[in-house]
Design an enzyme around this catalytic site. Structure first.
Site, mmCIF file in Angstrom:
data_model
loop_
_atom_site.group_PDB
_atom_site.id
_atom_site.type_symbol
_atom_site.label_atom_id
_atom_site.label_comp_id
_atom_site.label_asym_id
_atom_site.label_seq_id
_atom_site.Cartn_x
_atom_site.Cartn_y
_atom_site.Cartn_z
ATOM 1 N N LYS A 153 69.295 41.042 54.818
ATOM 2 C CA LYS A 153 69.564 42.162 55.728
ATOM 3 C C LYS A 153 68.516 42.213 56.843
ATOM 4 C CE LYS A 153 71.266 45.997 57.481
ATOM 5 N NZ LYS A 153 70.346 46.941 57.914
ATOM 6 N N ARG A 179 42.212 19.070 68.300
ATOM 7 C CA ARG A 179 41.717 19.638 67.041
ATOM 8 C C ARG A 179 40.714 18.688 66.386
ATOM 9 N NH1 ARG A 179 44.968 20.312 62.987
ATOM 10 N NH2 ARG A 179 44.065 22.255 62.229
ATOM 11 N N ALA A 229 63.620 54.704 53.925
ATOM 12 C CA ALA A 229 62.925 53.587 53.276
ATOM 13 C C ALA A 229 61.421 53.812 53.248
ATOM 14 C CB ALA A 229 63.257 52.286 54.011
ATOM 15 N N SER A 285 74.927 47.102 56.199
ATOM 16 C CA SER A 285 74.933 47.106 57.667
ATOM 17 C C SER A 285 76.232 47.670 58.208
ATOM 18 C CB SER A 285 74.750 45.695 58.208
ATOM 19 O OG SER A 285 74.841 45.731 59.621
ATOM 20 N N GLY A 286 76.124 48.282 59.363
ATOM 21 C CA GLY A 286 77.321 48.810 60.015
ATOM 22 C C GLY A 286 77.117 50.243 60.452
ATOM 23 N N GLY A 287 75.917 50.762 60.186
ATOM 24 C CA GLY A 287 75.607 52.128 60.614
ATOM 25 C C GLY A 287 76.495 53.138 59.909
ATOM 26 N N GLU A 341 70.297 40.419 65.138
ATOM 27 C CA GLU A 341 70.884 41.493 65.965
ATOM 28 C C GLU A 341 69.985 41.786 67.183
ATOM 29 O OE1 GLU A 341 72.022 44.983 63.592
ATOM 30 O OE2 GLU A 341 71.020 46.225 65.094
ATOM 31 N N TYR A 342 68.680 41.845 66.957
ATOM 32 C CA TYR A 342 67.740 42.060 68.067
ATOM 33 C C TYR A 342 67.909 40.958 69.116
ATOM 34 C CZ TYR A 342 64.451 45.574 66.072
ATOM 35 O OH TYR A 342 63.859 46.710 65.582
ATOM 36 N N HIS A 390 69.355 39.529 59.248
ATOM 37 C CA HIS A 390 70.531 40.007 59.988
ATOM 38 C C HIS A 390 70.079 40.895 61.140
ATOM 39 C CE1 HIS A 390 73.191 43.414 60.830
ATOM 40 N NE2 HIS A 390 74.209 42.597 60.647
ATOM 41 N N ASN A 391 69.184 41.816 60.863
ATOM 42 C CA ASN A 391 68.718 42.721 61.915
ATOM 43 C C ASN A 391 67.923 41.971 62.982
ATOM 44 O OD1 ASN A 391 69.810 44.609 60.178
ATOM 45 N ND2 ASN A 391 68.192 46.107 60.518
ATOM 46 N N LYS A 438 62.829 50.139 64.892
ATOM 47 C CA LYS A 438 62.460 50.775 63.621
ATOM 48 C C LYS A 438 61.658 49.864 62.712
ATOM 49 C CE LYS A 438 65.886 54.391 62.922
ATOM 50 N NZ LYS A 438 67.105 54.668 62.149
HETATM 51 P P1 NBP Z 1 67.253 58.879 56.587
HETATM 52 O O1 NBP Z 1 66.612 57.550 56.673
HETATM 53 O O2 NBP Z 1 67.125 59.785 57.749
HETATM 54 O O3 NBP Z 1 66.699 59.628 55.267
HETATM 55 C C1 NBP Z 1 67.082 60.945 54.978
HETATM 56 C C2 NBP Z 1 67.353 61.097 53.501
HETATM 57 O O4 NBP Z 1 66.176 60.769 52.739
HETATM 58 C C3 NBP Z 1 67.699 62.533 53.147
HETATM 59 O O5 NBP Z 1 68.686 62.517 52.144
HETATM 60 C C4 NBP Z 1 66.369 63.059 52.630
HETATM 61 O O6 NBP Z 1 66.504 64.186 51.775
HETATM 62 C C5 NBP Z 1 65.901 61.869 51.861
HETATM 63 N N1 NBP Z 1 64.480 61.921 51.469
HETATM 64 C C6 NBP Z 1 63.356 61.828 52.222
HETATM 65 BR BR1 NBP Z 1 63.322 61.689 54.033
HETATM 66 N N2 NBP Z 1 62.219 61.900 51.501
HETATM 67 C C7 NBP Z 1 62.631 62.061 50.232
HETATM 68 C C8 NBP Z 1 61.924 62.195 49.007
HETATM 69 N N3 NBP Z 1 60.599 62.152 48.973
HETATM 70 N N4 NBP Z 1 62.640 62.362 47.895
HETATM 71 C C9 NBP Z 1 63.980 62.392 47.917
HETATM 72 N N5 NBP Z 1 64.706 62.255 49.046
HETATM 73 C C10 NBP Z 1 64.040 62.089 50.189
HETATM 74 O O7 NBP Z 1 68.820 58.724 56.211
HETATM 75 P P2 NBP Z 1 69.920 57.704 56.764
HETATM 76 O O8 NBP Z 1 69.852 57.538 58.243
HETATM 77 O O9 NBP Z 1 71.191 58.134 56.132
HETATM 78 O O10 NBP Z 1 69.481 56.299 56.144
HETATM 79 C C11 NBP Z 1 69.353 56.097 54.746
HETATM 80 C C12 NBP Z 1 68.868 54.696 54.510
HETATM 81 O O11 NBP Z 1 69.828 53.772 55.016
HETATM 82 C C13 NBP Z 1 67.556 54.373 55.212
HETATM 83 O O12 NBP Z 1 66.785 53.547 54.401
HETATM 84 C C14 NBP Z 1 67.995 53.618 56.437
HETATM 85 O O13 NBP Z 1 67.007 52.736 56.925
HETATM 86 C C15 NBP Z 1 69.198 52.871 55.917
HETATM 87 N N6 NBP Z 1 70.174 52.476 56.926
HETATM 88 C C16 NBP Z 1 70.502 53.305 57.930
HETATM 89 C C17 NBP Z 1 71.430 52.927 58.875
HETATM 90 C C18 NBP Z 1 71.817 53.867 59.974
HETATM 91 O O14 NBP Z 1 72.593 53.446 60.842
HETATM 92 N N7 NBP Z 1 71.340 55.096 59.983
HETATM 93 C C19 NBP Z 1 72.053 51.700 58.760
HETATM 94 C C20 NBP Z 1 71.732 50.873 57.707
HETATM 95 C C21 NBP Z 1 70.794 51.274 56.783
HETATM 96 P P3 NBP Z 1 66.473 65.673 52.383
HETATM 97 O O15 NBP Z 1 67.847 65.936 52.873
HETATM 98 O O16 NBP Z 1 66.111 66.514 51.230
HETATM 99 O O17 NBP Z 1 65.453 65.690 53.487
#
Ligand code: NBP
Length: 473
Positions: A182, A443, A76, A128-130, A189-190, A185-186, A260
């Site tokens: 969302k 005041r 993000a 949500s749900g990781g 969760e905290y 929600h988070n 985060k």
């Molecule tokens: P990350 O948040 O670790 O992001 C990695 C991805 O972003 C890779 O595909 C990477 O490509 C791509 N990326 C980046 Br970094 N910079 C980029 C750019 N300039 N142009 C194009 N692609 C780019 O991945 P994630 O943990 O799978 O989470 C994805 C989203 O889902 C995030 O927004 C996160 O907050 C949200 N989210 C995560 C969870 C969780 O449990 N992890 C839960 C709910 C929501 P690359 O491979 O080329 O580096």
């Protein structure tokens, strides 16, 4: 063959969402900035369904049926803007960009407005749900236009978690509504996690129980009204023994909690909206305090009571009540924030529907959410969940024990900011009179800020520096 939907960004979340779509029989185009991830996905999981891998944005967009549905699952912030800038010129009016990342809702509002000018639907979507949720069925909170939901809803509902046959996915509201919900929600969760941590700390230090014994307490709780994913995993973590030392796992983990940002956003937004969310704020602050290692080190020797084991039998039951009551407060505060955001931005969010889609797939999934749904079904306009019949009765029944637990925490010097602030909020709401009257007097004294009276309309000022007569109209 064209793909029904495409996913760009194939780290854990994107990869698992794409697999989820494919497993449900939807041909899915897949793309990632670094194409090694795309190849790896197809090599490892290609057998699960129809994947259409693309090395370039152009090929990716070409492989989508129209109107195009393009899911962005990248980090993000800046990366999301970079991806939008890259893909939007390749799209046509009517196409949809779904941002499934944890975006700030203000960014989503900005992006939605900019893309709307070009005829592109931007659908900020909370997921949500990781990792596991993304694969097996997350809770999905899509914002954006109603028109885009018509084209996307069936797909998203198909891959979402289901509870009693109901999908954990519903159109939340326009522009940033999905990411707003969302975010809250988070935040909830905290708060939920903090309250559970305080319950553990009290059982350990006030009741003198060992982690494995506390795990049993949580397992028992998980068969009752507190039944939830977070209580379930708490028992697992507490029962775990560190392999290298033989100690309880919880004793070898550094006691500094990280974050985060979505909890912080929830509190910042609540401040902007003027909504009191002390339970969520204390949870964010508790993580912050834990991380201030130098500060804690400097203060470590400050005097306090001895942490002698003092609680008798029945203490665990009292903690269960304090936890349940505090949890109700945290949710009441979170839902108040959604209500306020919805009013501020004209989103018209159905609060009961939010409780419904959080029952499965997401981290705060719990039996309890059925109660919240029922509360909003009974009265969609209820100003607070605390006055719902069920919750009022539960808190009324718990409040004696809740006070005992907060008092015990203070007596033995175990920090319980979540339990304490929740109780203070409850007592503030139910108070006949608050000392805010005195605050207004102060005041008016130092700043002539005026006050209103209980017995007459208008605003008044006392001439504090003069003869103390009252002026007003
Ligand atoms: P990350 O948040 O670790 O992001 C990695 C991805 O972003 C890779 O595909 C990477 O490509 C791509 N990326 C980046 Br970094 N910079 C980029 C750019 N300039 N142009 C194009 N692609 C780019 O991945 P994630 O943990 O799978 O989470 C994805 C989203 O889902 C995030 O927004 C996160 O907050 C949200 N989210 C995560 C969870 C969780 O449990 N992890 C839960 C709910 C929501 P690359 O491979 O080329 O580096």
């Amino acid at each position: 063959q064209k793909a029904r939907i495409g996913v760009t960004g194939l780290a854990v979340m994107g990869r698992n969402l794409a697999r989820n779509l494919a497993r449900h029989g939807h041909p899915v185009a897949v793309h990632n900035r670094t194409s090694a991830r795309t190849k790896a996905l197809v090599e490892e999981f290609g057998g699960e369904g129809t994947f259409l891998p693309a090395e370039t944005p152009e090929r990716f967009v070409e492989s989508l049926e129209r109107p195009r549905r393009l899911v962005v699952m990248v980090k993000a912030g800046g990366p999301t803007d970079a991806v939008i800038d890259e893909f939007a010129p390749l799209l046509e009016p009517g196409d949809m960009i779904v941002d499934g990342g944890n975006a700030n809702f203000a960014d989503t509002r900005r992006r939605e407005a900019a893309l709307r000018e070009r005829g592109i639907h931007f659908v900020g979507t909370g997921v949500s749900g990781g990792e596991e949720g993304a694969l097996l069925g997350p809770s999905i909170m899509p914002g954006g236009s109603a028109e885009s939901y018509e084209a996307l809803g069936p797909l998203l509902e198909d891959i979402s978690a289901k509870v009693d046959g109901t999908p954990c996915c519903v159109h939340v509201g326009p522009d940033g509504a999905g990411h707003f919900v969302k975010m809250v929600h988070n935040g909830i969760e905290y708060a939920d996690m903090q309250l559970i941590a305080e319950a553990y700390d009290l059982l350990r230090h006030a009741a003198g129980l060992a982690p494995a014994e506390i795990a049993e307490v949580f397992r028992t709780w998980n068969t009752g009204r507190l039944e939830s994913y977070l209580i379930e995993i708490t028992a697992e973590v507490l029962a775990h023994t560190d392999a290298s030392t033989g100690k309880p796992f919880v004793d070898v983990v550094l006691d500094q909690a990280e974050q985060k940002g979505t909890g912080r956003w929830t509190v910042q937004t609540a401040l902007d909206l003027g909504v009191p969310v002390g339970g969520i704020a204390e949870a964010v602050f508790a993580r912050s305090v834990s991380g201030h290692a130098a500060l804690r080190e400097a203060a470590r020797g400050l005097p306090g009571p001895s942490r002698t084991v003092m609680a008798g039998s029945g203490f665990a039951d009292a903690v269960e009540k304090a936890l349940y009551a505090s949890k109700i407060v945290a949710y009441a505060q979170g839902f108040h924030e959604i209500q306020a955001g919805s009013a501020e931005y004209g989103w018209n969010i159905d609060l009961g529907a939010m409780a419904t889609i959080w029952r499965g797939g997401c981290i705060i999934r719990a039996r309890f959410l059925d109660r919240i749904r029922a509360a909003y079904e009974a009265d969609p306009e209820t100003p607070t969940l605390l006055t719902d019949d069920h919750f009022a009765e539960a808190v009324g029944d718990a409040q004696g024990a809740w006070r005992e637990v907060v008092a015990a925490a203070a007596r033995i010097g175990v920090p319980a900011p979540g339990f304490s602030t929740a109780l203070a909020y409850y007592d503030s709401l139910r108070a006949d009179r608050l000392p805010a009257a005195l605050t207004q007097g102060q005041r008016d004294f130092f700043g002539a800020h005026t006050y209103r009276r209980t017995d007459r309309d208008g605003s008044f000022h006392t001439l504090w520096g003069g003869d103390r007569t009252e002026a007003g109209a």
